[in-house]
Design a protein around this motif. Structure first.
Motif, short mmCIF file in Angstrom:
data_model
loop_
_atom_site.label_atom_id
_atom_site.label_comp_id
_atom_site.label_asym_id
_atom_site.label_seq_id
_atom_site.Cartn_x
_atom_site.Cartn_y
_atom_site.Cartn_z
N HIS A 25 37.18 50.98 52.96
CA HIS A 25 38.35 50.97 53.86
C HIS A 25 38.34 49.77 54.81
CE1 HIS A 25 35.41 52.86 56.49
NE2 HIS A 25 36.22 52.59 57.49
N THR A 26 37.23 49.07 54.90
CA THR A 26 37.16 47.87 55.72
C THR A 26 37.09 46.59 54.89
OG1 THR A 26 34.74 48.02 55.88
CG2 THR A 26 36.02 49.08 57.62
N TYR A 56 39.20 45.32 51.61
CA TYR A 56 40.16 45.46 50.54
C TYR A 56 41.16 44.31 50.57
CZ TYR A 56 43.15 47.26 54.24
OH TYR A 56 43.87 47.40 55.40
N ARG A 57 41.82 44.10 49.42
CA ARG A 57 42.88 43.11 49.32
C ARG A 57 43.79 43.50 48.17
NH1 ARG A 57 44.04 38.44 46.52
NH2 ARG A 57 45.35 37.00 47.67
N LEU A 58 45.08 43.56 48.44
CA LEU A 58 46.10 43.80 47.42
C LEU A 58 47.14 42.70 47.59
CD1 LEU A 58 45.17 46.75 48.67
CD2 LEU A 58 46.75 47.55 46.97
N ALA A 59 47.49 42.07 46.49
CA ALA A 59 48.47 40.98 46.56
C ALA A 59 49.38 41.02 45.35
CB ALA A 59 47.77 39.64 46.64
N CYS A 60 50.63 40.68 45.61
CA CYS A 60 51.62 40.51 44.55
C CYS A 60 52.14 39.10 44.65
CB CYS A 60 52.76 41.52 44.72
SG CYS A 60 54.09 41.28 43.50
N ARG A 61 52.12 38.39 43.53
CA ARG A 61 52.61 37.01 43.49
C ARG A 61 53.66 36.90 42.40
NH1 ARG A 61 48.63 33.49 45.78
NH2 ARG A 61 46.74 34.65 46.24
N ARG A 62 54.58 35.99 42.61
CA ARG A 62 55.54 35.62 41.56
C ARG A 62 55.49 34.11 41.44
NH1 ARG A 62 61.42 37.80 41.52
NH2 ARG A 62 60.72 39.20 39.90
N ARG A 63 55.09 33.67 40.24
CA ARG A 63 54.94 32.24 39.96
C ARG A 63 54.07 31.54 41.00
NH1 ARG A 63 60.43 33.35 39.47
NH2 ARG A 63 60.99 33.82 37.34
N GLY A 64 52.99 32.19 41.39
CA GLY A 64 52.02 31.62 42.31
C GLY A 64 52.33 31.81 43.78
N ARG A 65 53.53 32.26 44.11
CA ARG A 65 53.91 32.45 45.51
C ARG A 65 53.62 33.88 45.94
NH1 ARG A 65 59.65 33.12 48.07
NH2 ARG A 65 59.76 34.37 46.19
N VAL A 66 52.93 34.05 47.04
CA VAL A 66 52.60 35.39 47.54
C VAL A 66 53.86 36.05 48.08
CG1 VAL A 66 51.29 36.71 49.24
CG2 VAL A 66 50.23 34.77 48.11
N LEU A 67 54.17 37.23 47.52
CA LEU A 67 55.30 38.02 48.00
C LEU A 67 54.86 39.08 48.99
CD1 LEU A 67 57.24 38.60 44.65
CD2 LEU A 67 57.66 36.84 46.38
N VAL A 68 53.74 39.75 48.67
CA VAL A 68 53.20 40.81 49.52
C VAL A 68 51.69 40.70 49.48
CG1 VAL A 68 52.97 43.31 49.85
CG2 VAL A 68 55.11 42.37 48.96
N TYR A 107 48.25 42.72 51.37
CA TYR A 107 47.58 43.62 52.31
C TYR A 107 46.10 43.24 52.24
CZ TYR A 107 51.47 46.97 52.68
OH TYR A 107 52.67 47.59 52.93
N ARG A 108 45.51 43.02 53.39
CA ARG A 108 44.12 42.59 53.44
C ARG A 108 43.44 43.24 54.63
NH1 ARG A 108 42.15 36.48 52.84
NH2 ARG A 108 43.05 36.93 50.81
N SER A 109 42.19 43.64 54.46
CA SER A 109 41.45 44.23 55.57
C SER A 109 41.38 43.23 56.72
CB SER A 109 40.05 44.65 55.13
OG SER A 109 39.40 43.61 54.45
N GLY A 110 41.44 43.75 57.93
CA GLY A 110 41.39 42.89 59.10
C GLY A 110 42.74 42.34 59.52
#
Length: 67
Positions: A21-22, A24-36, A38-41
């Motif tokens: 819970h301290t 983590y990292r979740l990322a969504c990219r489209r064609r290399g560009r970060v759209l969303v 979520y990262r700890s801290g």
């Protein structure tokens, strides 16, 4: 620990890393560009894995509908 990278249609990729819970990292990219991302801290208040997943999925759906 869980880690997965998914490549989807239309240049969309999902990156998921969950160590704890301290840590983590979740990322969504489209064609290399970060759209969303979520990262700890960062500003996201971790409550549970289920809530994290739900919030991330909801924000990804919004981002993809705008993009």
């Amino acid at each position: 620990m869980f880690e997965e990278h998914l490549l989807l249609a239309d240049g969309i990729s999902l990156e998921i890393f969950f160590g704890s819970h301290t840590n983590y990292r979740l990322a969504c990219r489209r064609r290399g560009r970060v759209l969303v991302e979520y990262r700890s801290g960062r500003h996201y208040e971790f409550k549970s894995v289920e809530k994290l997943r739900y919030d991330f999925e909801r924000d990804v759906e919004k981002a993809l509908s705008r993009d």
